[in-house]
Design a protein around this motif. Structure first.
Motif, PDB file in Angstrom:
ATOM      1  N   LYS A 122       0.901  -1.362   0.080  1.00  0.00           N
ATOM      2  CA  LYS A 122      -0.066  -0.147  -0.006  1.00  0.00           C
ATOM      3  C   LYS A 122       1.008   1.208   0.118  1.00  0.00           C
ATOM      4  CE  LYS A 122      -3.770  -2.103   2.547  1.00  0.00           C
ATOM      5  NZ  LYS A 122      -4.206  -2.331   3.800  1.00  0.00           N
ATOM      6  N   LYS A 123       2.072   1.189   0.749  1.00  0.00           N
ATOM      7  CA  LYS A 123       2.966   2.303   0.623  1.00  0.00           C
ATOM      8  C   LYS A 123       3.838   2.441  -0.841  1.00  0.00           C
ATOM      9  CE  LYS A 123       4.602   1.286   5.666  1.00  0.00           C
ATOM     10  NZ  LYS A 123       5.667   0.827   5.896  1.00  0.00           N
ATOM     11  N   TYR A 124       3.710   1.733  -1.590  1.00  0.00           N
ATOM     12  CA  TYR A 124       4.633   1.823  -2.741  1.00  0.00           C
ATOM     13  C   TYR A 124       3.572   1.167  -3.946  1.00  0.00           C
ATOM     14  CZ  TYR A 124       8.275   2.118   0.458  1.00  0.00           C
ATOM     15  OH  TYR A 124       9.129   2.440   1.515  1.00  0.00           O
ATOM     16  N   PRO A 125       2.509   1.995  -4.122  1.00  0.00           N
ATOM     17  CA  PRO A 125       1.383   1.408  -5.294  1.00  0.00           C
ATOM     18  C   PRO A 125       2.134   0.985  -6.487  1.00  0.00           C
ATOM     19  CG  PRO A 125       0.889   3.608  -4.515  1.00  0.00           C
ATOM     20  CD  PRO A 125       2.070   3.307  -3.757  1.00  0.00           C
ATOM     21  N   LYS A 126       2.949   1.932  -6.828  1.00  0.00           N
ATOM     22  CA  LYS A 126       3.722   1.827  -8.248  1.00  0.00           C
ATOM     23  C   LYS A 126       4.965   0.789  -8.270  1.00  0.00           C
ATOM     24  CE  LYS A 126       3.113   6.684  -9.557  1.00  0.00           C
ATOM     25  NZ  LYS A 126       3.804   7.705  -9.314  1.00  0.00           N
ATOM     26  N   ALA A 127       5.258   0.148  -7.252  1.00  0.00           N
ATOM     27  CA  ALA A 127       6.391  -0.844  -7.219  1.00  0.00           C
ATOM     28  C   ALA A 127       5.969  -2.007  -7.412  1.00  0.00           C
ATOM     29  CB  ALA A 127       7.070  -0.858  -5.930  1.00  0.00           C
ATOM     30  N   ALA A 128       6.918  -2.736  -8.322  1.00  0.00           N
ATOM     31  CA  ALA A 128       6.669  -4.130  -8.704  1.00  0.00           C
ATOM     32  C   ALA A 128       7.206  -5.262  -7.565  1.00  0.00           C
ATOM     33  CB  ALA A 128       7.415  -4.666  -9.847  1.00  0.00           C
ATOM     34  N   VAL A 129       6.598  -6.200  -7.039  1.00  0.00           N
ATOM     35  CA  VAL A 129       6.952  -6.931  -5.715  1.00  0.00           C
ATOM     36  C   VAL A 129       8.067  -7.950  -6.582  1.00  0.00           C
ATOM     37  CG1 VAL A 129       6.528  -8.162  -4.035  1.00  0.00           C
ATOM     38  CG2 VAL A 129       5.161  -6.204  -4.677  1.00  0.00           C
ATOM     39  N   VAL A 130       9.239  -7.913  -6.244  1.00  0.00           N
ATOM     40  CA  VAL A 130       9.969  -9.266  -6.497  1.00  0.00           C
ATOM     41  C   VAL A 130      10.409 -10.108  -5.193  1.00  0.00           C
ATOM     42  CG1 VAL A 130      12.357  -9.881  -7.297  1.00  0.00           C
ATOM     43  CG2 VAL A 130      11.102  -8.157  -8.265  1.00  0.00           C
ATOM     44  N   CYS A 131      10.040 -11.385  -5.071  1.00  0.00           N
ATOM     45  CA  CYS A 131      10.268 -12.098  -3.995  1.00  0.00           C
ATOM     46  C   CYS A 131      11.274 -13.216  -4.204  1.00  0.00           C
ATOM     47  CB  CYS A 131       8.830 -12.535  -3.412  1.00  0.00           C
ATOM     48  SG  CYS A 131       8.331 -14.136  -3.545  1.00  0.00           S
ATOM     49  N   TYR A 132      12.279 -13.140  -3.315  1.00  0.00           N
ATOM     50  CA  TYR A 132      13.230 -14.384  -3.373  1.00  0.00           C
ATOM     51  C   TYR A 132      12.352 -15.691  -3.128  1.00  0.00           C
ATOM     52  CZ  TYR A 132      18.042 -16.366  -2.191  1.00  0.00           C
ATOM     53  OH  TYR A 132      19.111 -16.956  -2.147  1.00  0.00           O
ATOM     54  N   VAL A 133      13.065 -16.750  -4.007  1.00  0.00           N
ATOM     55  CA  VAL A 133      12.138 -17.873  -3.641  1.00  0.00           C
ATOM     56  C   VAL A 133      12.210 -18.475  -2.109  1.00  0.00           C
ATOM     57  CG1 VAL A 133      12.287 -19.141  -6.087  1.00  0.00           C
ATOM     58  CG2 VAL A 133      14.090 -19.252  -4.525  1.00  0.00           C
TER      59      VAL A 133
ATOM     60  N   ASN B 218      15.752  -6.630 -13.651  1.00  0.00           N
ATOM     61  CA  ASN B 218      16.050  -5.714 -14.847  1.00  0.00           C
ATOM     62  C   ASN B 218      14.987  -5.846 -16.066  1.00  0.00           C
ATOM     63  OD1 ASN B 218      17.988  -4.010 -14.106  1.00  0.00           O
ATOM     64  ND2 ASN B 218      19.568  -5.379 -14.356  1.00  0.00           N
ATOM     65  N   SER B 219      14.344  -7.229 -15.986  1.00  0.00           N
ATOM     66  CA  SER B 219      13.515  -7.380 -16.911  1.00  0.00           C
ATOM     67  C   SER B 219      12.157  -6.699 -16.714  1.00  0.00           C
ATOM     68  CB  SER B 219      13.221  -9.053 -16.843  1.00  0.00           C
ATOM     69  OG  SER B 219      12.445  -9.273 -15.649  1.00  0.00           O
ATOM     70  N   LEU B 220      11.941  -6.283 -15.765  1.00  0.00           N
ATOM     71  CA  LEU B 220      10.635  -5.553 -15.273  1.00  0.00           C
ATOM     72  C   LEU B 220      10.581  -4.028 -15.760  1.00  0.00           C
ATOM     73  CD1 LEU B 220      10.371  -6.827 -11.736  1.00  0.00           C
ATOM     74  CD2 LEU B 220       9.117  -7.670 -13.466  1.00  0.00           C
ATOM     75  N   GLU B 221       9.243  -3.696 -15.976  1.00  0.00           N
ATOM     76  CA  GLU B 221       9.058  -2.443 -16.799  1.00  0.00           C
ATOM     77  C   GLU B 221       8.914  -1.054 -15.385  1.00  0.00           C
ATOM     78  OE1 GLU B 221       5.382  -2.378 -18.682  1.00  0.00           O
ATOM     79  OE2 GLU B 221       5.954  -3.337 -20.242  1.00  0.00           O
ATOM     80  N   GLU B 222       8.403  -1.515 -14.378  1.00  0.00           N
ATOM     81  CA  GLU B 222       8.621  -0.696 -13.474  1.00  0.00           C
ATOM     82  C   GLU B 222       9.936  -0.127 -12.834  1.00  0.00           C
ATOM     83  OE1 GLU B 222       6.960  -3.655 -13.224  1.00  0.00           O
ATOM     84  OE2 GLU B 222       4.957  -3.509 -12.949  1.00  0.00           O
TER      85      GLU B 222
ATOM     86  N   THR C  78      19.412   0.342 -12.509  1.00  0.00           N
ATOM     87  CA  THR C  78      19.130   1.690 -12.227  1.00  0.00           C
ATOM     88  C   THR C  78      17.913   2.003 -11.346  1.00  0.00           C
ATOM     89  OG1 THR C  78      18.027   1.932 -14.315  1.00  0.00           O
ATOM     90  CG2 THR C  78      20.382   2.599 -14.350  1.00  0.00           C
ATOM     91  N   LYS C  79      17.021   0.927 -11.353  1.00  0.00           N
ATOM     92  CA  LYS C  79      15.787   1.034 -10.638  1.00  0.00           C
ATOM     93  C   LYS C  79      16.052   1.248  -9.053  1.00  0.00           C
ATOM     94  CE  LYS C  79      13.938  -2.464 -13.780  1.00  0.00           C
ATOM     95  NZ  LYS C  79      12.985  -1.670 -14.628  1.00  0.00           N
ATOM     96  N   LYS C  80      15.021   1.693  -8.507  1.00  0.00           N
ATOM     97  CA  LYS C  80      14.987   2.046  -7.027  1.00  0.00           C
ATOM     98  C   LYS C  80      14.759   0.902  -6.358  1.00  0.00           C
ATOM     99  CE  LYS C  80      13.075   4.742  -3.478  1.00  0.00           C
ATOM    100  NZ  LYS C  80      11.902   5.513  -3.070  1.00  0.00           N
ATOM    101  N   ILE C  81      15.419   0.162  -5.538  1.00  0.00           N
ATOM    102  CA  ILE C  81      15.085  -1.159  -4.859  1.00  0.00           C
ATOM    103  C   ILE C  81      14.817  -0.803  -3.445  1.00  0.00           C
ATOM    104  CG2 ILE C  81      16.061  -3.333  -3.882  1.00  0.00           C
ATOM    105  CD1 ILE C  81      16.016  -3.261  -7.074  1.00  0.00           C
ATOM    106  N   ILE C  82      13.584  -1.023  -2.912  1.00  0.00           N
ATOM    107  CA  ILE C  82      13.111  -0.993  -1.622  1.00  0.00           C
ATOM    108  C   ILE C  82      13.160  -2.376  -0.857  1.00  0.00           C
ATOM    109  CG2 ILE C  82      11.111  -0.431  -0.410  1.00  0.00           C
ATOM    110  CD1 ILE C  82      10.193   0.981  -3.107  1.00  0.00           C
ATOM    111  N   PRO C  83      14.225  -2.392  -0.100  1.00  0.00           N
ATOM    112  CA  PRO C  83      14.330  -3.784   0.570  1.00  0.00           C
ATOM    113  C   PRO C  83      13.594  -4.108   1.728  1.00  0.00           C
ATOM    114  CG  PRO C  83      16.045  -2.173   1.220  1.00  0.00           C
ATOM    115  CD  PRO C  83      15.111  -1.574   0.443  1.00  0.00           C
ATOM    116  N   TRP C  84      13.297  -5.261   1.920  1.00  0.00           N
ATOM    117  CA  TRP C  84      12.496  -5.844   3.279  1.00  0.00           C
ATOM    118  C   TRP C  84      13.595  -5.907   4.085  1.00  0.00           C
ATOM    119  CZ3 TRP C  84       7.356  -5.801   3.609  1.00  0.00           C
ATOM    120  CH2 TRP C  84       6.791  -6.777   4.994  1.00  0.00           C
ATOM    121  N   ASN C  85      13.433  -6.137   5.414  1.00  0.00           N
ATOM    122  CA  ASN C  85      14.519  -6.373   6.394  1.00  0.00           C
ATOM    123  C   ASN C  85      14.558  -7.571   6.956  1.00  0.00           C
ATOM    124  OD1 ASN C  85      16.548  -5.267   8.034  1.00  0.00           O
ATOM    125  ND2 ASN C  85      15.142  -4.727   9.867  1.00  0.00           N
ATOM    126  N   GLY C  86      14.743  -8.552   5.783  1.00  0.00           N
ATOM    127  CA  GLY C  86      15.077  -9.727   6.260  1.00  0.00           C
ATOM    128  C   GLY C  86      16.316 -10.180   5.945  1.00  0.00           C
TER     129      GLY C  86
END
Ligand code: 13P
Ligand code: SF4
Length: 306
Positions: free
Chosen positions: A103-114, A138-142, A162-170
């Motif tokens: 909800k805080k990052y509505p424009k972000a794509a979510v990439v999840c490590y397996v 790098n394959s993503l449009e966002e 060059t994308k902005k990466i918003i990390p989770w704290n895990g």
């Protein structure tokens, strides 16, 4: 015949009788890797789970890996020999917490490590492993990427995009506790050794390593490299196959504490019990499975690079 050989023979007999295939992660105990039909990294094993014609897949790894196999191959019975073998990093993000963060990052794509639960995969746009994380991002449009749950892998990826990466704290407790001091000490003891590190390690460790690779990337590189000695900054189970496949080369651990207890939970006894008693079957509810499969399928289309 000794006891161990009797257990090995029973496992092999039941594998054939029940048309079962045993997959083992590169961090598993040596004896489990040796009896497995396939050993590999998270990406390679997911692929193997799809390719197998077997009725049963016995996954010697941790819970999220068996879950990925169940997501990708729902027609097969997927067994995890030790039900308590979980990944602490995967438990550091829940689907509820991720929904709130989105909800805080509505424009972000979510990439999840397996290394995440099926519910978290279902909440994500695409999965990645350590072998393809940069390529996936790098394959993503966002332009904004919410990256869960590994902050170290997120930081590593941020250097190649060059994308902005918003990390989770895990983080992975096993990799995170490998310190630069450990590498420096190992280098002092083995000055000619190349340091190969896993991207789950902290930045200060990666900065003083020659190569950053997934576990299968490490196996490939050790074979190709002209170096004769290597310091391996990842879970210590990795040394089993490295030594077996490269008897003329020397491999040293980076830290005696780099052991994941979860990856060591399965042994020959529990593997045999798993085949004898059909335990423990891992399933994923269909509504979650379908969505999490989309995230895994998108990832599978991107090539591995490390
Ligand atoms: P890979 O084998 O994909 O490099 O993953 C490492 C890991 O920590 C698995 O739990
Ligand atoms: Fe999880 Fe780390 Fe263990 Fe892999 S090594 S299963 S990431 S805790």
């Amino acid at each position: 015949m000794d006891n161990i050989q009797i257990i090995i023979d029973k496992i092999n007999y039941l594998k054939t009788k029940r048309n079962a295939v045993v997959l083992a992660h590169n961090y598993e105990r040596g004896e489990i890797q040796d009896i497995a039909d396939f050993t590999g990294d998270s990406l390679g094993l997911s692929q193997q789970a799809i390719d197998q014609e077997a009725d049963i897949i016995v996954f010697c790894g941790v819970h999220f890996m068996a879950e990925s196999a169940a997501i990708l191959s729902p027609e097969k019975k997927v067994l995890l020999p030790e039900i308590h073998a979980g990944c602490p990093m995967a438990s550091m993000v829940t689907a509820d917490a991720l929904r709130e963060e989105k909800k805080k990052y509505p424009k972000a794509a979510v990439v999840c490590y397996v290394n995440s639960t099926a519910e978290v995969k279902a909440e994500s746009d695409i999965c990645c492993t350590s072998a393809n994380a940069v390529e996936v991002v790098n394959s993503l449009e966002e332009d904004e990427i919410l990256f869960v749950p590994d902050k170290n892998l997120a930081d590593y990826v941020s250097r190649f995009t060059t994308k902005k990466i918003i990390p989770w704290n895990g983080y992975c407790p096993t990799h995170n506790q490998i310190l630069p001091e450990d590498i420096i000490k190992a280098k002092e003891a083995h000055p000619n050794a190349e340091v190969i590190a896993h991207p789950e390690c902290r930045r200060e460790v990666l900065d003083i390593s020659e190569k950053v690779l997934s576990t299968t990337g490490m196996l490939n590189y050790a074979k190709e490299s002209d170096s004769k000695e290597f310091i391996i900054a990842t879970e210590n189970g990795m040394l089993h196959r490295l030594r077996k496949e490269n008897p003329e080369k020397s491999f040293y651990i980076s830290s005696e504490f780099a052991v994941c207890p979860e990856m060591k939970a399965i042994n020959l006894h529990t593997l045999l019990q798993s085949l004898e008693l059909n335990q423990y079957q891992i399933t994923v509810p269909e509504n979650v499975r379908a969505k999490s499969k989309d995230s895994l399928d998108r990832m599978m289309k991107i090539k591995r690079n490390r």
